[in-house]
Design an enzyme around this catalytic site. Structure first.
Site, PDB file in Angstrom:
ATOM      1  N   MET A 165       0.822  -1.152   0.046  1.00  0.00           N
ATOM      2  CA  MET A 165       0.065  -0.031   0.112  1.00  0.00           C
ATOM      3  C   MET A 165       0.931   1.213   0.015  1.00  0.00           C
ATOM      4  O   MET A 165       1.650   1.383   1.009  1.00  0.00           O
ATOM      5  CB  MET A 165      -0.961   0.077   1.292  1.00  0.00           C
ATOM      6  CG  MET A 165      -1.942   1.167   1.347  1.00  0.00           C
ATOM      7  SD  MET A 165      -3.113   0.932   2.563  1.00  0.00           S
ATOM      8  CE  MET A 165      -2.017   0.565   4.000  1.00  0.00           C
ATOM      9  N   ARG A 297      -6.699  -1.942   9.578  1.00  0.00           N
ATOM     10  CA  ARG A 297      -6.870  -1.337  10.826  1.00  0.00           C
ATOM     11  C   ARG A 297      -7.353  -2.523  11.844  1.00  0.00           C
ATOM     12  O   ARG A 297      -6.829  -2.517  12.908  1.00  0.00           O
ATOM     13  CB  ARG A 297      -7.796  -0.200  10.807  1.00  0.00           C
ATOM     14  CG  ARG A 297      -7.068   1.189  10.412  1.00  0.00           C
ATOM     15  CD  ARG A 297      -7.945   2.311  10.241  1.00  0.00           C
ATOM     16  NE  ARG A 297      -6.903   3.439   9.772  1.00  0.00           N
ATOM     17  CZ  ARG A 297      -7.635   4.554   9.153  1.00  0.00           C
ATOM     18  NH1 ARG A 297      -8.831   4.722   9.267  1.00  0.00           N
ATOM     19  NH2 ARG A 297      -6.935   5.622   9.175  1.00  0.00           N
ATOM     20  N   TYR A 429       1.309   3.287  12.920  1.00  0.00           N
ATOM     21  CA  TYR A 429       0.741   2.987  11.149  1.00  0.00           C
ATOM     22  C   TYR A 429      -0.712   2.722  11.292  1.00  0.00           C
ATOM     23  O   TYR A 429      -1.339   2.633  12.268  1.00  0.00           O
ATOM     24  CB  TYR A 429       1.926   2.270  10.677  1.00  0.00           C
ATOM     25  CG  TYR A 429       2.004   0.621  11.074  1.00  0.00           C
ATOM     26  CD1 TYR A 429       0.810  -0.063  12.167  1.00  0.00           C
ATOM     27  CD2 TYR A 429       2.968  -0.283  10.798  1.00  0.00           C
ATOM     28  CE1 TYR A 429       1.123  -1.488  12.351  1.00  0.00           C
ATOM     29  CE2 TYR A 429       3.227  -1.157  11.161  1.00  0.00           C
ATOM     30  CZ  TYR A 429       2.090  -1.967  11.870  1.00  0.00           C
ATOM     31  OH  TYR A 429       2.242  -3.352  12.336  1.00  0.00           O
ATOM     32  N   GLU A 430      -0.970   2.808   9.843  1.00  0.00           N
ATOM     33  CA  GLU A 430      -2.447   2.663   9.574  1.00  0.00           C
ATOM     34  C   GLU A 430      -3.388   3.819  10.171  1.00  0.00           C
ATOM     35  O   GLU A 430      -4.643   3.263  10.646  1.00  0.00           O
ATOM     36  CB  GLU A 430      -3.081   1.211   9.781  1.00  0.00           C
ATOM     37  CG  GLU A 430      -2.378   0.303   9.279  1.00  0.00           C
ATOM     38  CD  GLU A 430      -1.976   0.189   7.677  1.00  0.00           C
ATOM     39  OE1 GLU A 430      -2.957   1.238   7.023  1.00  0.00           O
ATOM     40  OE2 GLU A 430      -1.019  -0.149   7.058  1.00  0.00           O
ATOM     41  N   GLY A 431      -2.812   4.822  10.390  1.00  0.00           N
ATOM     42  CA  GLY A 431      -3.610   6.031  11.106  1.00  0.00           C
ATOM     43  C   GLY A 431      -3.193   6.037  12.494  1.00  0.00           C
ATOM     44  O   GLY A 431      -3.423   5.085  13.254  1.00  0.00           O
TER      45      GLY A 431
END
Length: 564
Positions: A165, A297, A429-431
Site C-alpha cells: 500500500m 486497521r 501506522y495505519e492511522g
C-alpha cells in the site's frame, strides 16, 4: 527454565467463539457459512496453531537479529521467511476468508481474525507481508475493472503474489492531501506513475515474484483536473512485474532502520513513470483506499492482542518457574496483580475483537439487508476504538510483562524486549491512535454513526446483570452518555472541543467494551472460579481508569479554546 515460546490459546479461542459469542449460530443463519460447524472451525484453528508455533515462532528471534537487506538492488528477507511463506501458501491460508469465485475458501472473517492473532503473536515481522493482502483483495474486488480483477485477484487470493500500500510521502503522513505522486494518462488506458513513497511495508522482498502496489496519486489529466487536497487523489494499481513479464520502472531505494519488526521490509519506494492502471474513478482514490485501510486497521488491532497474549503467557510461565524468596515469584502479590491484569485484558480484548470480526461477516454476508446495515454501522464504530485501544493495551501490557522478568527482561535472549519493541509500531501506522480518536468522535459520534453508537450501548447493556462486571458496565455506560452529551453541546460553540476530548473518549469506550466482554465471559462460564478471579483483577484496574478518562474528557471540554 524455558525461554520465549508461543502456544496458540486454542481453548480460549474456542471458548470465545463457541460459548461467549455463539458464532456457530450466526454461521447457521448465513447461507455462505451453513456448511461450517464448530468442529470444522476448531480444526482450522488447530492447523493454524501448528503453523505458527512450529514454523513461524522459531524464525521470530533470528529474523529480528538478521533483519532485511538490499542485495543487487533487491530486498532479501531474513533466512527462512520465503520458505515459511511457501508453506503458508500451500496450506491455503491466504485464501481463508476470500470469495470462492476468486479461488478463496469463503470462511468467516472471524476465523481469519483468530489466524492473524496467532500469526502476529508468533512473528510480527513476517506477518507484515500477508497483512495487507486481504485489504488489497477487497479494494480491487470492489473498485477494479473486470480486466484488473481477472488478472490480479486469483494470484492475490492464492498467495502467489503479495500486495503493498503506497500512501505516505515525506511531506504527507496523516495529511494525505499533500500527496504529490502523479499519474499521467497514456493512450492505451494505463497511467505512468512518478513519485516517491516512504514507510512502504513489503514494498520489495523475495517472498513472491510479483508485488501489487496500490498507490495514491494525482491524475494529470487536463480534461479532468484534479481538485486540491484529498478530493483530488486517485488510486493506481502498479505491479512490480508487468503482464508481459518485464519488470516495471520502480525500485526500493532503501530500507528504514527501525526500532522493531526488523524482519519486515519497510521500503523507500521510487516510481519512475511506472506503468499502472486506475482502480475506481479518477479523483476517488481515497474512498477506494479506505477499504484497504479499514481491513488493515482491524489487523493492526489484532496485533495489539497478539503481542499482549504472547507477553502474558510467557510472563505467566516465567513467574511460575522463577524462584526467589523460597518460592516462585508468581506467589508474590505484586506479580499476581500484574499477571491478573494482563490475563484479564487479553481475554477481554479477544472477545471484543472477535465480535468486530463477526459484524464484518454479517455486514458482507447476512441475507437480511437491515442486519447487514446495522452490522456495518457497528463495525465502523468498533474499528477505530479497537485499533487505538487494542494497540495501546498491547504495548503497555508487553511493557508491564517485561517487569516480571526483572533485569532478564532487558536482555535479548529472553525475548520479551523484542515484543515490546515490535508492539510499539502498531500505535503509529495505519492511522495514528490520535487519528483514530478523531475519526471516532468527529466522523462517528458527532456524525452519521451517532444512532448506531446508541444501539451499540443498548446492546451491551442488555446482558448486564447485578454482578461486579455488570455494575461496572452500567456505570461506564452512564458516564459515556453524559460525556457524549457534553461533547455534542460543546461542539456547537467550540469546534476544537471534541478534539481535546477525543483521546479520552476513545479510551473510555475501550474500557466500556472490556467491561461488556468480562460480563459476557462470566455469563458463559458462571461457575468458573478462575475466570471470576481474572475478571476481578481486570476490573480492579479498568473501572477506575475508565472513570478517569471520562472525567478527563469532560474537563477538556470545559477548557477555553486555544488562541492564535
Amino acid at each position: 527454565m524455558s525461554l520465549f515460546s508461543y502456544a496458540a490459546p486454542l481453548d480460549e479461542m474456542r471458548f470465545v467463539i463457541e460459548r461467549v459469542l455463539k458464532a456457530p449460530a450466526q454461521w447457521a443463519a448465513i447461507p455462505a457459512f451453513t456448511d461450517l460447524d464448530a468442529d470444522t472451525a476448531a480444526e482450522v484453528l488447530a492447523q493454524a496453531a501448528r503453523f505458527t508455533s512450529e514454523v513461524l515462532q522459531p524464525l521470530n528471534g533470528p529474523g529480528d537479529r538478521q533483519g532485511c537487506r538490499i542485495v543487487d538492488g533487491r530486498v532479501k528477507t531474513p533466512d527462512g521467511f520465503p520458505g515459511a511463506w511457501q508453506q503458508f501458501v500451500e496450506g491455503g491460508w491466504p485464501a481463508l476468508a476470500c470469495d470462492p469465485d476468486w479461488g478463496g475458501q469463503g470462511l468467516p472473517q472471524l476465523l481469519n481474525a483468530a489466524l492473524f492473532e496467532m500469526l502476529v503473536a508468533a512473528n510480527h515481522g513476517w506477518t507484515m507481508y500477508p497483512g495487507l493482502l486481504h485489504g488489497a483483495y477487497e479494494t480491487i474486488k470492489a473498485h477494479g475493472s473486470d480486466a484488473l480483477k481477472q488478472r490480479y485477484l486469483p494470484k492475490l487470493v492464492s498467495g502467489e503474489w503479495l500486495a503493498a500500500m503506497g500512501l505516505t510521502e515525506p511531506q504527507a503522513g496523516s495529511d494525505l492531501g499533500l500527496v504529490r505522486t502523479k499519474a499521467e494518462p497514456r493512450g492505451d488506458g494505463s497511467v505512468a506513475v512518478t513519485g516517491g513513497k516512504i514507510f512502504i511495508s513489503g514494498g520489495d522482498h523475495d517472498l513472491t515474484d510479483n508485488i501489487v502496489h496500490l498507490v495514491l496519486c494525482r491524475l494529470q489529466d487536463p480534461s479532468n483536473p484534479a481538485p486540491p487536497g484529498t478530493k483530488g487523489l486517485s488510486l493506481a494499481l502498479v505491479p512490480t512485474v508487468l503482464p508481459d513479464g518485464t519488470r516495471n520502472t520502480m525500485a526500493a531505494d532503501g530500507l528504514e532502520h527501525k526500532m522493531g519488526i526488523h524482519g519486515s521490509a519497510t521500503c523507500v519506494m521510487r516510481y519512475e513513470g511506472a506503468t499502472g492502471w486506475l482502480v475506481g474513478e479518477p479523483h476517488r482514490g481515497l474512498p477506494a483506499m479506505f477499504l484497504m485501510m479499514n481491513a488493515a486497521r482491524l489487523h493492526v488491532a489484532l496485533q495489539g492482542l497478539g503481542h499482549l497474549d504472547m507477553a502474558t503467557q510467557n510472563a505467566e510461565r516465567y513467574a511460575a518457574e522463577r524462584v526467589q524468596f523460597k518460592g516462585p515469584i508468581a506467589r508474590q502479590p505484586a506479580m499476581q496483580r500484574t499477571l491478573g491484569r494482563l490475563r484479564a485484558v487479553s481475554d477481554g480484548l479477544r472477545v471484543v475483537m472477535y465480535r468486530a470480526a463477526m459484524r464484518l461477516d454479517e455486514a458482507e454476508h447476512h441475507p437480511d439487508a437491515a442486519v447487514r446495515e446495522a452490522a456495518a454501522a457497528e463495525a465502523s464504530i468498533l474499528t477505530p476504538v479497537l485499533k487505538a485501544f487494542g494497540t495501546q493495551q498491547g504495548f503497555q501490557g508487553a511493557s508491564d510483562a517485561l517487569q516480571v522478568w526483572g533485569g532478564y527482561g532487558y536482555v535479548a535472549e529472553y525475548g520479551i524486549e523484542q515484543t515490546v519493541r515490535d508492539a510499539r509500531i502498531a500505535m503509529i501506522y495505519e492511522g495514528t491512535n490520535e487519528i483514530q480518536a478523531i475519526d471516532l468522535v468527529q466522523r462517528k459520534l458527532l456524525g452519521g454513526a451517532a444512532p448506531a453508537f446508541e444501539r451499540l450501548l443498548d446492546g451491551l447493556l442488555a446482558g448486564a446483570d447485578d454482578g461486579e462486571a455488570g455494575r461496572a458496565l452500567r456505570a461506564q455506560a452512564t458516564m459515556a452518555r453524559e460525556t457524549l452529551a457534553a461533547v455534542r453541546s460543546a461542539a456547537g460553540g467550540d469546534a476544537e472541543a471534541p478534539l481535546r476530548a477525543a483521546d479520552d473518549v476513545l479510551a473510555g469506550v475501550g474500557h466500556l467494551l472490556l467491561a461488556w466482554a468480562w460480563t459476557a465471559i462470566l455469563q458463559a462460564a458462571p461457575d468458573d472460579a478462575a475466570r471470576h478471579l481474572v475478571v476481578h483483577a481486570g476490573l480492579l484496574h479498568s473501572a477506575p481508569e475508565a472513570e478517569m478518562h471520562w472525567r478527563r474528557a469532560q474537563r477538556a471540554l470545559a477548557q477555553a479554546p486555544a488562541t492564535a
